[in-house]
Write a protein that holds these residues in place. Structure first.
Motif, PDB file in Angstrom:
ATOM      1  N   LEU A   1     -76.709-109.118 -23.091  1.00 14.87           N
ATOM      2  CA  LEU A   1     -75.549-108.331 -22.104  1.00 14.87           C
ATOM      3  C   LEU A   1     -75.337-109.569 -21.109  1.00 14.87           C
ATOM      4  CD1 LEU A   1     -73.744-105.986 -21.165  1.00 14.87           C
ATOM      5  CD2 LEU A   1     -75.832-105.387 -19.739  1.00 14.87           C
ATOM      6  N   THR A   2     -74.160-110.059 -21.075  1.00 18.06           N
ATOM      7  CA  THR A   2     -73.684-110.869 -19.876  1.00 18.06           C
ATOM      8  C   THR A   2     -72.381-110.467 -19.523  1.00 18.06           C
ATOM      9  OG1 THR A   2     -72.485-112.280 -21.487  1.00 18.06           O
ATOM     10  CG2 THR A   2     -74.876-112.829 -21.201  1.00 18.06           C
ATOM     11  N   GLU A   3     -71.629-111.395 -18.698  1.00 20.85           N
ATOM     12  CA  GLU A   3     -70.375-111.190 -18.152  1.00 20.85           C
ATOM     13  C   GLU A   3     -69.368-111.198 -19.340  1.00 20.85           C
ATOM     14  OE1 GLU A   3     -69.375-112.921 -14.559  1.00 20.85           O
ATOM     15  OE2 GLU A   3     -70.779-111.722 -13.418  1.00 20.85           O
ATOM     16  N   ARG A   4     -69.793-111.653 -20.353  1.00 14.47           N
ATOM     17  CA  ARG A   4     -68.683-111.903 -21.620  1.00 14.47           C
ATOM     18  C   ARG A   4     -68.662-110.925 -22.365  1.00 14.47           C
ATOM     19  NH1 ARG A   4     -68.355-117.649 -25.068  1.00 14.47           N
ATOM     20  NH2 ARG A   4     -66.480-116.928 -26.144  1.00 14.47           N
ATOM     21  N   PRO A   5     -67.618-110.009 -22.491  1.00 12.89           N
ATOM     22  CA  PRO A   5     -67.441-108.794 -23.169  1.00 12.89           C
ATOM     23  C   PRO A   5     -67.789-109.231 -24.416  1.00 12.89           C
ATOM     24  CG  PRO A   5     -65.932-108.924 -21.750  1.00 12.89           C
ATOM     25  CD  PRO A   5     -66.425-110.388 -21.528  1.00 12.89           C
TER      26      PRO A   5
END
Length: 225
Positions: A106-110
């Motif tokens: 999980l990162t800020e990149r969807p």
């Protein structure tokens, strides 16, 4: 308690009991129907047969999300119920929970399946490692531990805890828990990014969902930061 409570078009919640050092703070799972098809489970709670049946009626579960380093207790139950789903979690959580089979970090990149649904911001400078989800179609902010919203509590020790923390009857973050913000400058920058989203409700884990003036209430609650 109803099995699933609708909060917006294509969004449902399930509240469940949860203790924190003996205090009754509860927790909440959010279920989102994705425009790409299937469902996303955000911060799963214990998966009873009744709950599993209710979710299956909505559609196939494609994604299970642990949004921070602490909302992972029931991820194994969720993955066992829907083994075809992709389990998402922060990198640090994946090291912490080596027993879980994560399929994505999980990162800020969807994730490609979420492109039409969510924008993400990870709260920097905080030990919780939370990533907040903005659901564009319904203007809903979905998070776990940004703030808490307890109008009351039937449990006397919990009322004491909330009152001492300055959040009984007030949207806010407990004074004791502010210690998790180890770099307030970075955290403030993250919150400023979140407040740029035009969200109208805040679905949180502890306390009542914020349905009215949620953006301004979050802004005021985090003025201490």
């Amino acid at each position: 308690m109803t099995t699933l409570t609708p909060v917006a078009e294509g969004i449902w919640c399930r509240s469940a009991p949860q203790n924190f050092f003996g205090f009754h703070v509860g927790t909440r799972m959010t279920v989102v129907r994705l425009t790409s098809g299937g469902l996303l489970l955000h911060s799963p709670v214990s998966i009873t047969p009744e709950l599993r049946a209710a979710i299956d009626e909505l559609g196939p579960v494609r994604h299970i999300v642990c949004p921070n380093l602490f909302h992972h207790l029931y991820a194994g139950e969720a993955l066992a119920a829907w083994p075809q789903a992709v389990l998402h979690g922060p990198e640090k959580l994946q090291r912490k929970r080596g027993d879980l089979k994560f399929g994505a970090t999980l990162t800020e990149r969807p994730h490609p399946d979420w492109g039409g649904d969510f924008e993400l911001v990870t709260i920097e400078g905080c030990l919780l490692g939370e990533t907040a989800f903005y659901h564009r179609p319904t203007r809903s902010l979905i998070a776990c531990d940004l703030v808490e919203n307890f109008a009351h509590s039937d449990h006397l020790p919990t009322r004491w805890y909330l009152r001492l923390g300055g959040i009984l009857g007030e949207v806010g973050w407990h004074r004791m828990l502010r210690l998790v913000y180890v770099n307030r400058r970075k955290a403030r920058a993250s919150f400023d990014r979140i407040l740029q989203w035009p969200f109208e409700r805040l679905v949180l884990a502890h306390g009542d969902v914020l349905e009215d003036d949620a953006r301004e209430k979050l802004r005021k609650a985090m003025n201490w930061l």
